[in-house]
Design an enzyme around this catalytic site. Structure first.
Site, PDB file in Angstrom:
ATOM      1  N   ASP A 229      71.464  91.059  32.468  1.00  0.00           N
ATOM      2  CA  ASP A 229      71.285  90.711  30.936  1.00  0.00           C
ATOM      3  C   ASP A 229      70.643  89.403  30.649  1.00  0.00           C
ATOM      4  OD1 ASP A 229      73.244  91.320  28.246  1.00  0.00           O
ATOM      5  OD2 ASP A 229      72.537  89.122  28.322  1.00  0.00           O
ATOM      6  N   ASN A 237      64.630  85.285  20.439  1.00  0.00           N
ATOM      7  CA  ASN A 237      64.297  85.860  19.146  1.00  0.00           C
ATOM      8  C   ASN A 237      64.002  85.067  18.013  1.00  0.00           C
ATOM      9  OD1 ASN A 237      63.726  88.537  19.641  1.00  0.00           O
ATOM     10  ND2 ASN A 237      66.100  89.276  19.705  1.00  0.00           N
ATOM     11  N   HIS A 242      61.020  88.530  16.421  1.00  0.00           N
ATOM     12  CA  HIS A 242      61.556  89.734  17.214  1.00  0.00           C
ATOM     13  C   HIS A 242      60.472  90.496  17.916  1.00  0.00           C
ATOM     14  CE1 HIS A 242      63.883  93.414  17.268  1.00  0.00           C
ATOM     15  NE2 HIS A 242      65.217  92.578  17.019  1.00  0.00           N
ATOM     16  N   GLU A 272      69.539  93.911  25.388  1.00  0.00           N
ATOM     17  CA  GLU A 272      68.760  93.077  26.184  1.00  0.00           C
ATOM     18  C   GLU A 272      69.663  93.132  27.558  1.00  0.00           C
ATOM     19  OE1 GLU A 272      71.875  91.846  25.011  1.00  0.00           O
ATOM     20  OE2 GLU A 272      71.379  89.850  25.888  1.00  0.00           O
TER      21      GLU A 272
HETATM   22  N1  LIG Z   1      63.474  91.718  20.254  1.00  0.00           N
HETATM   23  C1  LIG Z   1      64.664  92.340  20.435  1.00  0.00           C
HETATM   24  N2  LIG Z   1      65.865  91.976  20.564  1.00  0.00           N
HETATM   25  C2  LIG Z   1      66.934  92.660  20.660  1.00  0.00           C
HETATM   26  C3  LIG Z   1      66.835  94.091  20.824  1.00  0.00           C
HETATM   27  N3  LIG Z   1      68.119  94.453  21.132  1.00  0.00           N
HETATM   28  C4  LIG Z   1      68.936  93.505  20.822  1.00  0.00           C
HETATM   29  N4  LIG Z   1      68.279  92.094  20.657  1.00  0.00           N
HETATM   30  C5  LIG Z   1      68.697  90.879  20.524  1.00  0.00           C
HETATM   31  O1  LIG Z   1      69.249  90.456  21.634  1.00  0.00           O
HETATM   32  C6  LIG Z   1      69.979  89.269  21.188  1.00  0.00           C
HETATM   33  C7  LIG Z   1      71.463  89.517  22.168  1.00  0.00           C
HETATM   34  O2  LIG Z   1      72.147  88.259  21.786  1.00  0.00           O
HETATM   35  P1  LIG Z   1      73.484  87.916  22.441  1.00  0.00           P
HETATM   36  O3  LIG Z   1      74.338  89.134  22.622  1.00  0.00           O
HETATM   37  O4  LIG Z   1      74.244  86.888  21.635  1.00  0.00           O
HETATM   38  O5  LIG Z   1      73.332  87.347  23.935  1.00  0.00           O
HETATM   39  P2  LIG Z   1      72.084  85.987  24.345  1.00  0.00           P
HETATM   40  O6  LIG Z   1      71.745  85.382  23.161  1.00  0.00           O
HETATM   41  O7  LIG Z   1      71.433  86.738  25.227  1.00  0.00           O
HETATM   42  O8  LIG Z   1      73.328  85.292  24.992  1.00  0.00           O
HETATM   43  P3  LIG Z   1      73.823  85.379  26.558  1.00  0.00           P
HETATM   44  O9  LIG Z   1      73.657  87.064  26.872  1.00  0.00           O
HETATM   45  O10 LIG Z   1      75.287  84.985  26.464  1.00  0.00           O
HETATM   46  O11 LIG Z   1      73.358  84.675  27.315  1.00  0.00           O
HETATM   47  C8  LIG Z   1      70.514  89.430  19.885  1.00  0.00           C
HETATM   48  O12 LIG Z   1      69.823  88.328  19.148  1.00  0.00           O
HETATM   49  C9  LIG Z   1      69.686  90.976  19.511  1.00  0.00           C
HETATM   50  O13 LIG Z   1      69.243  90.944  18.081  1.00  0.00           O
HETATM   51  C10 LIG Z   1      65.481  94.644  20.931  1.00  0.00           C
HETATM   52  O14 LIG Z   1      65.310  95.801  21.068  1.00  0.00           O
HETATM   53  N5  LIG Z   1      64.386  93.664  20.698  1.00  0.00           N
END
Ligand SMILES: Nc1nc2c(ncn2[C@@H]2O[C@H](COP(=O)(O)OP(=O)(O)OP(=O)(O)O)[C@@H](O)[C@H]2O)c(=O)[nH]1
Length: 346
Positions: A229, A237, A242, A272
């Site tokens: 992860d 983002n 994005h 992610e």
């Molecule tokens: N650019 C992009 N962002 C994505 C995609 N899928 C998910 N995300 C973003 O990934 C982020 C995941 O955030 P969180 O689940 O809070 O996790 P994190 O910020 O990585 O924090 P931790 O996992 O705790 O380290 C969110 O802002 C989603 O919008 C994608 O396909 N493209």
């Protein structure tokens, strides 16, 4: 068309063209039987024993053809095919009303041709099947050239042409069904692939992971699961947009792929979140791979610097895959709790 697709298409075509060629294998002795039955009508009782012998031979050939069919086109087919060809040739020689003194070079050549062509009639390839369908009756025609029996050769040729047309039509039909088959395969591949990163998606993971687990359980070889992860991806983002986030996901998956072997399964199962299934690696070795990936991701040269956390576990005997992935997920959460940019093993 990629090589793997071509191989799959060939296999499909071979499997489907068996029936037509099996028919051809049975057709040849039947053709001879028809010719000999005609002799029975024309020659009457005087040649009864010769004709009975011929009919017995036809029966033997049909049984041999059946055995070839039953052997399922394996290596045994080749052996049966050769035996069949020999019996067939001896039958032709023994029962054709030509005295040894009248045997010409043409007859010998024709017999040789029949011997060479019969295995082709038995082969799986539609093209060679068609050649045999036409060439074998041609042998008959040449054999009886100059006698009234040549008519039977001509009839055989006519029949062979029918077979050839049938096979060609079948090939055309096969072409159409092969197209549908390939289309379905491509569609399935697309459905199982994540369009952003090109790795497998959740459906792709589910389609293959369980199969790999069963294979490894049966073989008794180790199999490990790694959950990955990206850390604080939300802030990336938010800060860079994005689109930059998307590009980073692509870069990370490329880096991961480069660190994995061809037969490892990598899937993006969440925004992610990635998961890897590593055949033949125990938990310690899989941790080494995850650590390598962690370092490679941290080294990606980009203004939006990114790190990754991972949870590793090995599939335990007899447990469902879901239990393993839950354990890997728990190890990943532990890595997050312990400060991120690290690998934890469960
Ligand atoms: N650019 C992009 N962002 C994505 C995609 N899928 C998910 N995300 C973003 O990934 C982020 C995941 O955030 P969180 O689940 O809070 O996790 P994190 O910020 O990585 O924090 P931790 O996992 O705790 O380290 C969110 O802002 C989603 O919008 C994608 O396909 N493209």
């Amino acid at each position: 068309m990629p090589a793997s697709e071509r191989v799959r298409l060939l296999r499909f075509t071979f499997a489907k063209s068996r029936a037509g060629l099996t028919l051809l294998t049975f057709t040849m002795p039947l053709l001879f039987a028809v010719g000999w039955l005609r002799d029975l009508v024309v020659l009457g009782a005087s040649a009864r024993w010769t004709l009975l012998l011929r009919l017995a031979l036809v029966l033997a050939l049909l049984i041999a053809a059946w055995l070839i069919r039953a052997s399922g086109f394996s290596r045994r087919t080749v052996v049966f095919g050769i035996l069949y060809t020999l019996v067939f040739s001896v039958a032709i020689a023994a029962t054709t009303a030509i005295e040894p003194a009248r045997l010409s070079l043409t007859h010998v050549a024709v017999m040789l041709m029949a011997v060479i062509l019969l295995p082709f009639a038995l082969s799986r390839l539609a093209a060679t099947g068609i050649i045999a369908a036409l060439a074998l009756p041609m042998c008959g025609l040449l054999w009886h050239l100059g006698t009234p029996l040549a008519l039977w050769g001509a009839y055989g040729l006519f029949f062979g042409a029918g077979c050839a047309i049938g096979l060609t039509q079948r090939a055309a039909h096969l072409g159409a069904s092969a197209d549908i088959f390939m289309h379905r395969q491509r569609l399935l591949e697309r459905l199982h692939r994540d369009s952003l990163t090109g790795t497998a998606n959740r459906d792709g993971w589910e389609a293959r992971a369980e199969l790999m687990r069963r294979t490894h359980q049966r073989a008794g070889t180790p199999l490990s699961v790694v959950y990955f992860d990206l850390d604080h991806f939300k802030s990336i983002n938010d800060r860079y947009g994005h689109a930059r986030g998307d590009a980073l996901l692509q870069e990370v998956s490329t880096v991961m792929r480069a660190q994995l072997r061809k037969y490892d399964l990598l899937a993006r199962i969440g925004g992610e979140e990635f998961v890897a299934l590593l055949p033949d690696l125990d938990a310690a070795a899989a941790t080494g791979v995850a650590e390598r990936i962690r370092r490679a991701v941290a080294a990606i040269d980009t203004p939006a610097s990114v790190t990754i956390s991972a949870g590793v576990t090995q599939v335990r005997d007899g447990e469902p895959l879901e239990t393993t992935t839950d354990r890997a997920d728990a190890a990943l959460l532990a890595a997050k709790r312990l400060g991120r940019d690290r690998v934890e093993q469960a």
